[in-house]
Design an enzyme around this catalytic site. Structure first.
Site, PDB file in Angstrom:
ATOM      1  N   ALA A 106       0.822  -1.208   0.000  1.00  0.00           N
ATOM      2  CA  ALA A 106       0.000   0.000   0.000  1.00  0.00           C
ATOM      3  C   ALA A 106       0.857   1.259   0.000  1.00  0.00           C
ATOM      4  CB  ALA A 106      -0.937  -0.018   1.210  1.00  0.00           C
ATOM      5  N   ASP A 107       1.918   1.290   0.802  1.00  0.00           N
ATOM      6  CA  ASP A 107       2.779   2.480   0.887  1.00  0.00           C
ATOM      7  C   ASP A 107       3.386   2.807  -0.474  1.00  0.00           C
ATOM      8  OD1 ASP A 107       2.808   0.620   3.187  1.00  0.00           O
ATOM      9  OD2 ASP A 107       3.737   2.281   4.257  1.00  0.00           O
ATOM     10  N   THR A 108       3.933   1.784  -1.130  1.00  0.00           N
ATOM     11  CA  THR A 108       4.555   2.006  -2.429  1.00  0.00           C
ATOM     12  C   THR A 108       3.529   2.450  -3.460  1.00  0.00           C
ATOM     13  OG1 THR A 108       6.022   0.160  -1.880  1.00  0.00           O
ATOM     14  CG2 THR A 108       6.126   0.985  -4.120  1.00  0.00           C
TER      15      THR A 108
END
Length: 285
Positions: A222-224
């Site tokens: 999700a962060d990427t």
């Protein structure tokens, strides 16, 4: 993902040939002669620096019962049929992970353990042969010898942040060739489809996401994904003659849909997979 191959190797009670290399590793890895190790005690031993959350009394009781009573029973008929079925199911999940990650795996630990499982199953199998060349994805030579990376790479993550940095400092025109390459990489690294029957294998949606690396292992983060979306939106403000054509709108919609799928019922955002258990599970740990 790591415990599945560990469970398979243990369940098969597999022991490889004892070679000089194995003997040397035993001397290097353990702080006492291998023949003197009390494995019953070793099951619960842990360095105090690593004992961040000591096991509860309940957990110790459950694990002791499993080891003393349940484990021996699973070697007898008809209970051994249950173990045989479980091992078959484990290999099914292991092959699913291997095939959908292009034999790179989630990390080098499960990659190597999965490879061992494939070798135990059939040393001449297609799966084992596919594993071998992907070992090199994790190895590199430093000034003091061979090293292994803890992950296959973080290319998408770093490229997204670098592109954002260039855009925020108004240096896009000066470094247009660099941003064109970064733009092309991010578009190529996006995961464009879900894994087949991913719900049956306890996996999350992946269509539209970005992995931490180059997209090849298929594990959405999700962060990427969020950083890649931000980078692509910033790059879309510049002329295609400078940074290349913008990504298709539908692929951005897919990325946002995938990102929103990681929002849990309590409003928190998971990084790699949504919450699947409840707090009562902590009673056992």
């Amino acid at each position: 993902m790591v415990y599945m191959p560990m469970a398979y190797i243990y369940g098969k009670k597999f022991v490889g040939p004892i070679t000089p290399t194995i003997l040397a590793l035993r001397d290097e890895l353990y702080n006492k002669p291998y023949s003197e190790i009390n494995w019953n005690m070793a099951r619960s031993s842990c360095a105090k620096e690593d004992l961040v959350y000591p096991p509860s009394r309940m957990q110790n009781i459950v694990l002791a019962c499993l080891h003393k009573f349940v484990e021996p029973m699973l070697s007898w008929w008809p209970f051994n049929k249950l173990r045989k079925s479980a091992l078959s199911s484990l290999m099914d999940h292991i092959h699913y992970e291997d095939e959908n990650s292009n034999y790179v795996g989630l990390c080098p630990i499960n990659k190597v353990l999965n490879m061992i499982c494939c070798w135990i199953e059939d040393p001449n199998s297609y799966a084992f042969k596919r594993h071998l060349p992907r070992i090199h994805d994790f190895l590199w030579i430093s000034e003091d010898g061979m090293k292994a990376k803890v992950y296959v790479g973080c290319q998408s993550w770093e490229t997204s942040l670098i592109a954002q940095a260039f855009c925020s400092t108004k240096l896009a025109k000066e470094f247009a060739p660099v941003l064109r390459k970064a733009h092309g990489f991010l578009k190529a690294a996006q995961v464009t489809q879900n894994f087949p029957t991913y719900n049956s294998y306890y996996r999350e949606r992946s269509k539209g996401a970005w992995t931490l690396s180059n997209g090849e292992n298929g594990w959405p983060i999700a962060d990427t994904t969020a950083e890649a979306i931000k980078a692509l939106l910033l790059l879309s403000k510049y002329s295609p003659s400078l940074v290349g054509d913008p990504i298709e709108e539908q692929r951005l919609y897919d990325a946002v849909d995938c990102l929103l799928s990681y929002v849990n019922k309590d409003g928190t955002l998971s990084s790699a997979e949504c919450k699947r258990t409840t707090p009562w599970v902590e009673i056992l740990t």
